[in-house]
Write an enzyme that holds these catalytic residues in place. Sequence first.
Site, PDB file in Angstrom:
ATOM      1  N   LEU A 291       0.829  -1.202   0.000  1.00 28.82           N
ATOM      2  CA  LEU A 291       0.000   0.000   0.000  1.00 28.82           C
ATOM      3  C   LEU A 291       0.866   1.255   0.000  1.00 28.82           C
ATOM      4  CD1 LEU A 291      -3.123  -0.367   2.323  1.00 28.82           C
ATOM      5  CD2 LEU A 291      -3.067   0.006  -0.145  1.00 28.82           C
ATOM      6  N   GLY A 292       1.879   1.246  -0.872  1.00 30.09           N
ATOM      7  CA  GLY A 292       2.676   2.460  -1.073  1.00 30.09           C
ATOM      8  C   GLY A 292       1.897   3.437  -1.931  1.00 30.09           C
ATOM      9  N   THR A 293       2.617   4.291  -2.634  1.00 31.55           N
ATOM     10  CA  THR A 293       1.968   5.316  -3.465  1.00 31.55           C
ATOM     11  C   THR A 293       1.047   4.696  -4.503  1.00 31.55           C
ATOM     12  OG1 THR A 293       3.888   6.757  -3.160  1.00 31.55           O
ATOM     13  CG2 THR A 293       2.397   7.276  -4.988  1.00 31.55           C
ATOM     14  N   ILE A 294       1.547   3.672  -5.223  1.00 33.45           N
ATOM     15  CA  ILE A 294       0.748   3.063  -6.292  1.00 33.45           C
ATOM     16  C   ILE A 294      -0.377   2.205  -5.722  1.00 33.45           C
ATOM     17  CG2 ILE A 294       0.797   1.591  -8.332  1.00 33.45           C
ATOM     18  CD1 ILE A 294       2.282   4.261  -8.625  1.00 33.45           C
TER      19      ILE A 294
ATOM     20  N   GLU B  53       0.272  -4.265 -18.007  1.00 25.91           N
ATOM     21  CA  GLU B  53       0.268  -3.027 -18.803  1.00 25.91           C
ATOM     22  C   GLU B  53       1.073  -1.926 -18.133  1.00 25.91           C
ATOM     23  OE1 GLU B  53       0.015  -1.262 -21.851  1.00 25.91           O
ATOM     24  OE2 GLU B  53      -1.933  -2.252 -21.998  1.00 25.91           O
TER      25      GLU B  53
ATOM     26  N   VAL C 126       5.415  -1.340 -18.216  1.00 23.61           N
ATOM     27  CA  VAL C 126       6.267  -0.817 -19.296  1.00 23.61           C
ATOM     28  C   VAL C 126       5.938   0.623 -19.642  1.00 23.61           C
ATOM     29  CG1 VAL C 126       6.984  -1.123 -21.703  1.00 23.61           C
ATOM     30  CG2 VAL C 126       6.572  -3.125 -20.272  1.00 23.61           C
TER      31      VAL C 126
ATOM     32  N   LYS D  98      12.302  -2.723 -18.988  1.00 25.12           N
ATOM     33  CA  LYS D  98      11.131  -2.541 -19.852  1.00 25.12           C
ATOM     34  C   LYS D  98      11.404  -3.065 -21.260  1.00 25.12           C
ATOM     35  CE  LYS D  98       9.511   1.459 -17.224  1.00 25.12           C
ATOM     36  NZ  LYS D  98       9.349   2.928 -17.190  1.00 25.12           N
TER      37      LYS D  98
END
Length: 332
Positions: free
Chosen positions: A13-16, A131, A134, A207
């Site tokens: 539950l970090g920023t993303i 998705e 990258v 990536k």
Amino acid sequence: MNDRQVGVAILGLGTIGSAVARAIREQGDLIAERYGLRLVVQAVLERSRDRAARADLPPETIATDLATILSDDGVDVVVEVLGGEQPAADFMLRCLRAGKHVVTANKEALAKHFGELTAAAQEAERALLFEASVGGGIPLLVSYRQILAANRITRVRGIVNGTTNFILSQMAEQGTAYDTALAEAQRLGYAEPDPTADVEGYDAAYKLAILASLMLGRHVRPDEVDRTGITGVTAEEVAAARERGGAIKLIASAERDGDAVRLQVAPTFVPGDNLLAHVSANFNAIELTGDRVGPVVLSGQGAGPLPTASAILSDVVEAARVGAAANVVLGA
């Protein structure tokens, strides 16, 4: 018609991860209206109860070990946003083998373990969607899938790291010194306190390895990429490129050469008549070339919590709707 409930577990539950939880809450009614799916955050793997509270998640959703999530029949899709190679790669394998669909934004774990992760997804007949790993918010792999349906991909080339593009853009457009541009990128949240992965080209190499793996139909490892970062780029070189009407960009490229492929990440002079020369700030742009369709360029925000959460949420919906059929078909 009743909505079908889809239980989502978020690993980290970090920023993303927090942005994904908010997106599920804020876009829930829209998704239910469009697809008949009611997404519910069933569990989060997070040791900090404060983070869960800040994400407006009830305490009972917190799991402190993966086994709790694996044994929860109410979890349909696992979103992995821990970052780093381990334990993320191991957790994704265990989730797939437990019959959960997996959505990830983790380019390092995916690039280093692409073969075993895709094999595990195929064996378990579960979706493995990535998705956000990258292109951030760019609908890159959706386009990749469509092009692969009728084309052989012959080249992938582009700007896949927003941090380095921001730094080089600042140096070119503002005459900013490298150290000053890097500090500004860190202040704005584009660069980590330790920017090595970005400025030395590791992030771009991860990536590129993922895209090349899709293109060739085999696991292309990051150490197969000829990698050079931007720390050696001088203000004089940037100014000279601008005087020539072009720009220096950190370009990632995978190009077929018979049965082989040339893989490179390096600062490259891009002429002014090429679209990539005009991709500025923290934006990314990727050119896919098919043997029938020719070059297709996709551009947009390659990083940040909102674009990344958007891509993750789209993958969650696809996994819930069609399962393993949503997986990108490997090229050859």
